[in-house]
Design a protein around this motif. Structure first.
Motif, PDB file in Angstrom:
ATOM      1  N   ASN A 125     -31.796  18.130   3.180  1.00  0.00           N
ATOM      2  CA  ASN A 125     -30.614  17.705   3.930  1.00  0.00           C
ATOM      3  C   ASN A 125     -30.706  16.233   4.316  1.00  0.00           C
ATOM      4  N   TRP A 126     -29.553  15.637   4.452  1.00  0.00           N
ATOM      5  CA  TRP A 126     -29.467  14.255   4.901  1.00  0.00           C
ATOM      6  C   TRP A 126     -28.295  14.159   5.861  1.00  0.00           C
ATOM      7  N   LEU A 127     -28.369  13.239   6.775  1.00  0.00           N
ATOM      8  CA  LEU A 127     -27.324  13.041   7.765  1.00  0.00           C
ATOM      9  C   LEU A 127     -26.928  11.572   7.746  1.00  0.00           C
ATOM     10  N   PRO A 128     -25.855  11.239   7.056  1.00  0.00           N
ATOM     11  CA  PRO A 128     -25.472   9.832   6.974  1.00  0.00           C
ATOM     12  C   PRO A 128     -24.915   9.327   8.305  1.00  0.00           C
ATOM     13  N   SER A 129     -24.930   8.019   8.474  1.00  0.00           N
ATOM     14  CA  SER A 129     -24.284   7.402   9.620  1.00  0.00           C
ATOM     15  C   SER A 129     -22.778   7.533   9.457  1.00  0.00           C
ATOM     16  N   SER A 130     -22.026   7.101  10.433  1.00  0.00           N
ATOM     17  CA  SER A 130     -20.566   7.242  10.374  1.00  0.00           C
ATOM     18  C   SER A 130     -19.950   6.503   9.184  1.00  0.00           C
ATOM     19  N   ASP A 184     -25.291  14.014  -6.264  1.00  0.00           N
ATOM     20  CA  ASP A 184     -26.480  13.738  -5.462  1.00  0.00           C
ATOM     21  C   ASP A 184     -26.785  12.244  -5.435  1.00  0.00           C
ATOM     22  N   LEU A 185     -25.744  11.439  -5.328  1.00  0.00           N
ATOM     23  CA  LEU A 185     -25.924   9.996  -5.180  1.00  0.00           C
ATOM     24  C   LEU A 185     -25.655   9.633  -3.725  1.00  0.00           C
ATOM     25  N   ARG A 186     -26.482   8.765  -3.167  1.00  0.00           N
ATOM     26  CA  ARG A 186     -26.385   8.390  -1.759  1.00  0.00           C
ATOM     27  C   ARG A 186     -26.305   6.875  -1.623  1.00  0.00           C
ATOM     28  N   ALA A 187     -25.619   6.445  -0.594  1.00  0.00           N
ATOM     29  CA  ALA A 187     -25.549   5.016  -0.275  1.00  0.00           C
ATOM     30  C   ALA A 187     -26.651   4.690   0.723  1.00  0.00           C
ATOM     31  N   THR A 188     -27.358   3.598   0.474  1.00  0.00           N
ATOM     32  CA  THR A 188     -28.399   3.120   1.385  1.00  0.00           C
ATOM     33  C   THR A 188     -28.006   1.714   1.846  1.00  0.00           C
ATOM     34  N   PRO A 189     -28.698   1.158   2.816  1.00  0.00           N
ATOM     35  CA  PRO A 189     -28.374  -0.204   3.244  1.00  0.00           C
ATOM     36  C   PRO A 189     -28.506  -1.244   2.132  1.00  0.00           C
ATOM     37  N   VAL A 230     -27.083   6.270   4.357  1.00  0.00           N
ATOM     38  CA  VAL A 230     -28.297   6.951   4.805  1.00  0.00           C
ATOM     39  C   VAL A 230     -29.261   5.906   5.342  1.00  0.00           C
ATOM     40  N   ARG A 231     -29.617   6.054   6.609  1.00  0.00           N
ATOM     41  CA  ARG A 231     -30.576   5.149   7.232  1.00  0.00           C
ATOM     42  C   ARG A 231     -31.794   5.899   7.770  1.00  0.00           C
ATOM     43  N   ARG A 232     -31.628   7.212   7.980  1.00  0.00           N
ATOM     44  CA  ARG A 232     -32.691   8.047   8.520  1.00  0.00           C
ATOM     45  C   ARG A 232     -32.741   9.347   7.721  1.00  0.00           C
ATOM     46  N   VAL A 233     -33.892   9.996   7.757  1.00  0.00           N
ATOM     47  CA  VAL A 233     -34.034  11.311   7.126  1.00  0.00           C
ATOM     48  C   VAL A 233     -34.593  12.260   8.185  1.00  0.00           C
ATOM     49  N   PRO A 234     -33.972  13.447   8.330  1.00  0.00           N
ATOM     50  CA  PRO A 234     -34.532  14.402   9.292  1.00  0.00           C
ATOM     51  C   PRO A 234     -35.869  14.936   8.785  1.00  0.00           C
TER      52      PRO A 234
END
Length: 193
Positions: A29-34, A150-155, A38-42
């Motif tokens: 699981n991942w929880l993106p910012s608003s 399953d592609l994610r945006a990072t900073p 994705v900046r954090r991973v649980p």
């Protein structure tokens, strides 16, 4: 810790043939910012009242030969923050202490993805990859096709495979290099303003 970690109403498990032979099982699981970055991973999640480690935390635990993950949270182990239960303080696997925010999430320090660590599936299936690249190393298997969602945006990049997020987290756990935000940071920022 179950009071503080992200909670999900349910989940999907791996195929039984994989689960039965696995030395561990982790959440992806991942929880993106608003802004959907994705900046954090649980490091821990709760599903059905049970706690589950993240893929990166579980891979580290299994790879280190440890049997459990220790969680230090306020209200437990005599830890209180100004008399309040403010959340998770840290997690520990063996002698490695992992800083986290109050909800058990680890801030990620992303590096630019260059693809040198990727091995295409066809090379593995053909047996034409350099075995020295995987011997004695952690190997995470994931997908990169856009249609598999399953592609994610990072900073740093607008689209990276989700497995790269877990690889970055695992790399931080193993290297001991973390981004951290102390509990007093908000108060200091407000005082400064």
């Amino acid at each position: 810790p179950g009071l503080f970690v992200p909670t999900f109403s349910g989940g999907t498990s791996s195929l039984p043939a994989l689960t039965e032979r696995a030395a561990g099982n982790g959440s992806v699981n991942w929880l993106p910012s608003s802004d959907q970055i994705v900046r954090r991973v649980p490091l821990l999640v709760s599903t059905g009242g049970a706690l589950y480690p993240s893929l990166s935390l579980e891979a580290a635990r299994v790879g280190m030969g440890e049997s459990t993950v220790f969680v230090r949270s306020s209200g437990g182990s005599g830890v209180l923050a100004f008399g309040q239960r403010t959340g998770i303080e840290s997690l520990r696997v063996g002698s490695v202490v992992l800083p986290s925010d109050s909800s058990g999430q680890m801030w990620l320090h992303f590096s630019e993805r260059d693809g040198q660590h990727d091995i295409p599936a066809y090379r593995v299936l053909e047996g034409t990859f350099e075995k020295s690249k995987v011997e004695g190393r952690f190997v995470l298997i994931g997908v990169s096709a856009p249609g598999l969602l399953d592609l994610r945006a990072t900073p740093l990049q607008s689209a990276v495979p989700g497995v790269v997020v877990h690889a970055q987290a695992l790399e931080q756990i193993l290297s001991g290099r973390y981004l951290s935000r102390p509990a007093f940071a908000l108060g200091m920022e407000l005082l400064f303003l």
